[in-house]
Design a protein around this motif. Sequence first.
Motif, PDB file in Angstrom:
ATOM      1  N   UNK A 118       0.789  -1.237   0.000  1.00  0.00           N
ATOM      2  CA  UNK A 118       0.000   0.000   0.000  1.00  0.00           C
ATOM      3  C   UNK A 118       0.818   1.283   0.000  1.00  0.00           C
ATOM      4  N   UNK A 119       2.071   1.222   0.483  1.00  0.00           N
ATOM      5  CA  UNK A 119       2.830   2.468   0.545  1.00  0.00           C
ATOM      6  C   UNK A 119       4.325   2.224   0.658  1.00  0.00           C
ATOM      7  N   UNK A 120       5.067   3.251   0.232  1.00  0.00           N
ATOM      8  CA  UNK A 120       6.481   3.401   0.552  1.00  0.00           C
ATOM      9  C   UNK A 120       6.582   4.581   1.508  1.00  0.00           C
ATOM     10  N   UNK A 121       7.466   4.475   2.501  1.00  0.00           N
ATOM     11  CA  UNK A 121       7.570   5.572   3.449  1.00  0.00           C
ATOM     12  C   UNK A 121       9.022   5.822   3.807  1.00  0.00           C
ATOM     13  N   UNK A 122       9.359   7.073   4.139  1.00  0.00           N
ATOM     14  CA  UNK A 122      10.752   7.394   4.473  1.00  0.00           C
ATOM     15  C   UNK A 122      11.172   6.761   5.788  1.00  0.00           C
ATOM     16  N   UNK A 125      17.163   5.635   7.569  1.00  0.00           N
ATOM     17  CA  UNK A 125      18.296   5.073   6.821  1.00  0.00           C
ATOM     18  C   UNK A 125      17.963   4.789   5.355  1.00  0.00           C
ATOM     19  N   UNK A 126      16.788   5.229   4.901  1.00  0.00           N
ATOM     20  CA  UNK A 126      16.447   4.986   3.506  1.00  0.00           C
ATOM     21  C   UNK A 126      14.958   5.072   3.262  1.00  0.00           C
ATOM     22  N   UNK A 127      14.421   4.070   2.557  1.00  0.00           N
ATOM     23  CA  UNK A 127      12.997   4.011   2.243  1.00  0.00           C
ATOM     24  C   UNK A 127      12.474   2.618   2.572  1.00  0.00           C
ATOM     25  N   UNK A 128      11.303   2.566   3.206  1.00  0.00           N
ATOM     26  CA  UNK A 128      10.684   1.293   3.559  1.00  0.00           C
ATOM     27  C   UNK A 128       9.475   1.017   2.673  1.00  0.00           C
ATOM     28  N   UNK A 129       9.341  -0.243   2.258  1.00  0.00           N
ATOM     29  CA  UNK A 129       8.134  -0.710   1.591  1.00  0.00           C
ATOM     30  C   UNK A 129       7.269  -1.437   2.614  1.00  0.00           C
TER      31      UNK A 129
END
Length: 286
Positions: A118-122, A125-129
Amino acid sequence: MTSPPPLLPLMLRGAAYSPFKRPGTTNTPPPAATSRIDGLQVRADHLTAYERVCAYPTGSPELPVTYPHILGFPLAMRLMSTRTFPLPLLGLVHTSIEITQQQDVSPTGTYELTVDIPELRPHRRGTEAVVVTALRPTGDTAEKPVWESTSTYLARHKTDTREQDQREQQEQPATPLPEIAEWRLADDLGRRYGAASGDRNPIHLHPLTARAFGFPRAIAHGMWTVARCLAKFGARGPVHVQARFRAPVLLPGTVTYAARGPAFELRSAKDGDRVHLTGEVTELPR
């Protein structure tokens, strides 16, 4: 689909696309797609192999609380290995999992299994799926699934280091929980769990393949550490589980399982300050 897709072709596809992806340089959303299996039935031999490698009791009238994640993992890989998924599959790290099981789940039932992102979020240390897996009995129209998990997968890249340093300084080490058991983990654990779960990531299989990805030795699967702890804890549905992966477990090695009340953790037996996994189990009303 009517059965989980094979993992190896998906891993190879994801590896091939990975060099062309640059996390942190784009705000591209995750693909608006759902992977679905209709009419899913559990194979008794697959379930027994999983129960044995994770130390769950075999022949139970309900599925282990972590088992549906194994069924849904190929569907998650199917989404994350596509060209349109913006994060590289190589180097993607499973950082947490949250499971809500509303009732006992029978190993003889027929189910609908879905996975979506449903989302990618900051992340500092990077970006989370964010990957959501849901299990429903076939034909069930209830709003809530009988089993649902939310996993986060981190793609590391440069971020605001000042914000990262400030947050890490605010994190205080927790008081260690009382030791319950000590487990010696053999060097073939990754291969045995990979055979049972289908997850044959090279970092888990052999020291040589693990070194190619920056590890001195093969490491245990994160989901094996969660499953082994929950088997020892005796977690059964209805239940809510939260777990965070803190540091990899090198194989071979010795770890300490500790618990008090709803909380549990897995620590290095050699260095008790090194925490591999933390989590909590909350029983839900039937």
